[in-house]
Design a protein around this motif. Sequence first.
Motif: not given
Length: 327
Positions: A23, A27, A30, A65, A159, A171, A175
């Motif tokens: 995760a 991020e 992202t 994020p 995500k 999180l 998403a």
Amino acid sequence: MSAERSRDTEHMPADVAEVMRKAVRLEWITIAVLVGIVIIVYLAMGNSQAMKTAWIEDMLSFIPPIAFLIGVRVTRRPADAKHPFGYHRAIGISHVVAATALVVMGAILIGDSALKLIRIEHPTIGGIQVLGTTIWMGWLMMAAMVVTAIPPIILGRMKLKLAPQLHNKVLYADADMNKADWMTSLSALVGVAGIGLGWWWADAAAAIIIATSILKDGIGNLRAAVAGLIDARPTTFDSKHTHPLVDEVDAHLQQVDWVRSAAARIRDEGQVFHVEGFLVPETPGAATPENLEAVRRQLFDLDWKIRDVTLSPVTELPNVLETQPEA
């Protein structure tokens, strides 16, 4: 009696810890992708209100994020005398910050776009010279929207697979924001196409649709974030249902052989839960330190998310636990 698992604030099983690492990497990816998207949309923005709104929405996409990364980092701090419950609430605070930004910006963008409709402003999209040929800028805008819509779809789906495993609502909010991103791109594309067809109102209308989506996401996430901070009954990662661990804890306590009746109230502290169990013993001497310790360790074994447990022998259950709210 009250106890914590350990001073390790993560205390995650190996498989869950690996999900967390994925995760975090996702991020960071992202953020890198968003930098490219923001640059592309800015260069193609022109005078389109829908494109401008899409660009602002892309800028807002940095908030979830970043909030996630900061929140996860802060929760790793061990509990101390000043913060005896640790720093797990950082996840909830990050959720509030991200949601508030969405609400405020969504409201501002709706007002700005509606004002342009009221003023009957006619946006214009000019041309650009490419190798001696004039190309309508709208084609480049729509191409930019198609290109920038693809990464959010992929990232959002990835995500959504991780959020329930971590019980991380930030999180999940991210998403959800990724979903808003590709919907924004589609709306902006329609707005630009509308200008090309001579529909002057299509651009501002598309911007209002985008802004409304931002506001809706913000309100939903803000409601869920505030509910967590005021210790509402824990819900699933998407805030739609009561978390199943609530019933599991109650069921386990009620099955203890020396207990006549029992129930618990649980605080959602971000990714982990604090359990307060109330036990009515069959006999006054049944609630020995050894028996309470055994039940406490059994609760820890139910799920890694149970971070802290307090057990209280009582003569009757508190009124607030006698009638549980509906899921």
